[in-house]
Enzyme design. Structure first.
Site: not given
Ligand code: FES
Ligand code: HEM
Lengths: 417, 185
Positions: B150
């Site tokens: 993410h």
């Molecule tokens: S940014 Fe969501 S798990 Fe690493």
């Protein structure tokens, strides 16, 4: 029910001790009056039942060749695919059956929303339905972990880690869920135990769902209660035949996937054995979770829905709460909707917003499959906002402000003129 | 039952009622506490077992790791990043103003020896493994690690700088047994 059958001495003997034949007759037989005007959207309930039975049957056979251990799980599934007689068929039925089950249940749910089937006196029917959906999600999530591929492992890691967002006890809960310090053998074992158990819990919930349904009987496309005898027809043979026909169509589509595109709903990464040291570049859940995954990811520090609560909790926790709330809100839908008119057929404003909401769910699903970057983030956030706006603001408001069209006085009056 | 009836006729009804109330409250309390106690083993059995807990330390020979190189070792089923930092990386980590950090921690608080950065290689967002261990991998906007799941960016001290992760990469308990051996856990 045909009285000749009931006069058979053996039947009579059993019936006197266990009134199972009249029970069946009153549930799905000629003794169950059903609105005469049900359209094909009413086929999806029985299809969901068919799907559940297929999942349990195929699952039990799979379980006979599956090994729930991190060193053997992936290999045992490959063995099912290559060496076990018809193993490939059983597994493809189970894999695609999961997707079919969700398609059918989602259509069933939107049907309920369109025709106002959740309204009094069917609130408990609706609530049991939402609980079934939750149990299905838990079952499918844990089932997807069992083949122990890369997506199995990383999906399980990401989703169990959601609970770490809970303040104070979050990490303890995650360790408890895992039975260790990462998703590992204890996790696989307990997921298997639950995956075996939950379908039977679903079965019991379905039973309660139908029990409540049979008290006030099916809603119908007009949303007016069946009153006079001419409003109804016996379930058997009319709807048993219609449901069987629907099942035929369903099976053609289902088997179309099983035989011609068995991995259509799957992820190639799940044919790579789980590796705790390498995260796949793009983790996506199964398609049926995508809208909820999009809601989860919409909550970033700069999301406008997060600002008002940013002093209270982290964006991560807000996302987790929003994701669960998006489903739990459906439980109170019967009370959010103030309109007494059930069917969208007579609700010109609601009807339009229903379709916008439906589209919004598709957009969320699309965004859930995309990487969280660029315009996908903004679209996902707007769609998330609209999802809640529809349920919490628009539904009550439309119920109060809309002027419904005149509803027919009875089913037979509307369909025979 | 016959006893109760005869006993009851001998005493006032009030007395009988309060005695029953007491019995109901007492038995249901004991019942509730007993049920609570019986549930606990069912919950606790899902916590890590003794052998799982026993696997809690690992020793690693760090002498082959060149400056600017990282290795990943497994500890408790999780990857641990061990990075032999260059002087430039150390300087960069130490120069960051604490006020700029999402999860404020100085570089000193995160290392025992400045050239060895040791931390659990698990993104504090939802548990993916950040990239940046191998030379070709993206290291994010702060030259440390980048989590592709993410989009979380970690700096050369493993501190979260940008993205949804709330905390810095976790530093496990470890000790240097000698110059070339470190024991994690
Ligand atoms: S940014 Fe969501 S798990 Fe690493
Ligand atoms: C509500 C019903 C069910 C749903 C939605 C469901 C869903 C799933 C899913 C999505 C998978 C992963 C398939 C894959 O990608 O390989 C799976 C695997 C599995 N399921 Fe189920 N399942 C259900 C019922 C059952 C039952 C009742 C059993 C056994 C008694 C069972 C046994 C298994 C086994 C052994 C696997 C691992 C083998 C494999 O991955 O193909 N399932 N399930």
């Amino acid at each position: 029910m045909a009285s000749k059958f009931m006069e058979n001495p053996v039947i009579k003997w059993v019936e006197y001790r266990l009134p199972i034949f009249s029970f069946i007759d009153h549930s799905v037989g000629s003794g169950y009056p059903t609105p005469r005007n049900l359209n094909y959207w009413w086929n999806f309930g029985s299809l969901a039942g068919v799907a559940l039975v297929i999942m349990i049957a195929s699952g039990i056979v799979l379980a006979m060749s599956y090994t729930a251990h991190v060193d053997y799980a992936f290999e045992s599934v490959e063995r099912i695919m290559r060496d076990v007689n018809y193993g490939w068929l059983i597994r493809y039925i189970h894999m695609n059956g999961g997707s079919m089950f969700f398609i059918v249940v989602y259509i069933h749910l939107f049907r309920g929303m369109y025709y106002g089937s959740y309204k009094a006196p069917r609130e408990i029917v609706w609530i049991m339905g939402v609980l079934i959906l939750l149990a299905m999600m838990a079952t499918a999530f844990m089932g997807y972990v069992l083949p122990w591929g890369q997506m199995s492992f990383w999906g399980a890691t990401v989703i169990t880690n959601l609970f770490s967002a809970i303040p104070l006890v979050g990490d303890a809960i995650v360790t408890w869920l895992w039975g260790g310090f990462s998703v590992d053998n204890p996790t696989l074992n307990r997921f298997y135990a639950f995956h075996y158990l939950l379908p039977f819990v679903i079965f019991a919930l379905v039973f309660i769902h139908l029990w409540a349904l049979h008290v006030h009987r099916s809603n119908n496309p007009l949303g007016v209660e069946a009153k006079a005898p001419e409003d109804s027809i016996p379930f058997h043979p009319y709807y048993t035949m219609k449901d069987l026909f629907g099942m035929g169509v369903f099976m053609i589509i289902f088997m179309g996937f099983v035989f011609y595109a068995p991995n259509f709903f799957g992820e190639p990464d799940n044919y790579i054995k789980a590796n705790p040291l390498v995260t796949p570049p793009h983790i996506v859940p199964e398609w049926y979770f995508l809208p909820f995954y999009a809601i989860l990811r919409a909550f970033t520090a700069d999301f406008f829905m997060y600002w008002p609560i940013s002093w209270l909790m982290s964006a991560k926790l807000a996302g987790v709460i929003a994701m669960f709330a998006s489903i739990l809100l459906l439980l109170v839908l019967p009370w959010l909707d103030r309109s007494k008119v059930r069917s969208a057929k007579f609700r010109p404003i609601y009807k339009q917003f229903f379709w916008i909401f439906f589209l919004d769910c598709l957009v969320l699903g699309y965004i859930g499959a995309k990487p969280a970057e660029g315009s996908f983030i903004i679209i996902g956030q707007l769609a998330t906002f609209y999802y809640f706006f529809h349920l919490i603001i628009l539904i009550p408001l439309i119920g109060i402000l809309e002027r419904p069209r005149p509803i027919p006085e009875s089913i037979s009056a509307a369909v025979t003129k | 039952m016959a006893d109760t009836v005869t006993a009851a006729t001998g005493e006032s009804k009030e007395d009988d009622k309060s005695r029953r109330d007491f019995l109901i409250v007492a038995t249901s309390t004991v019942g509730a506490v007993g049920t609570g106690l019986a549930i606990w083993p069912f919950i606790d059995t899902m916590n890590p077992a003794a052998d799982t807990l026993a696997l809690s330390s690992t020793e690693i020979d760090i002498s082959p790791i060149e400056v600017g190189q990282s290795i990943t070792v497994v500890w408790r089923g999780k990857p641990v990043f061990i990075r032999h930092r260059s002087q430039a990386e150390i300087d960069e980590s130490q120069a960051v103003a604490i006020a700029d950090l999402i999860d404020p921690e100085t570089d000193d608080q995160r290392v025992q020896k400045a050239e060895w950065l040791i931390m659990v290689g698990v993104c504090t967002h939802l548990g993916c493994i950040p990239l940046g261990q191998k030379s070709g991998e993206p290291k994010g906007e702060y030259g440390g690690w980048f989590c592709p799941c993410h989009g979380s960016h970690y700096d050369t001290s493993g501190r979260i700088r940008k993205g949804p992760a709330p905390l810095n990469l976790v530093v496990p308990g470890y000790e240097f047994l000698d110059d070339s051996t470190v024991k994690i856990g």
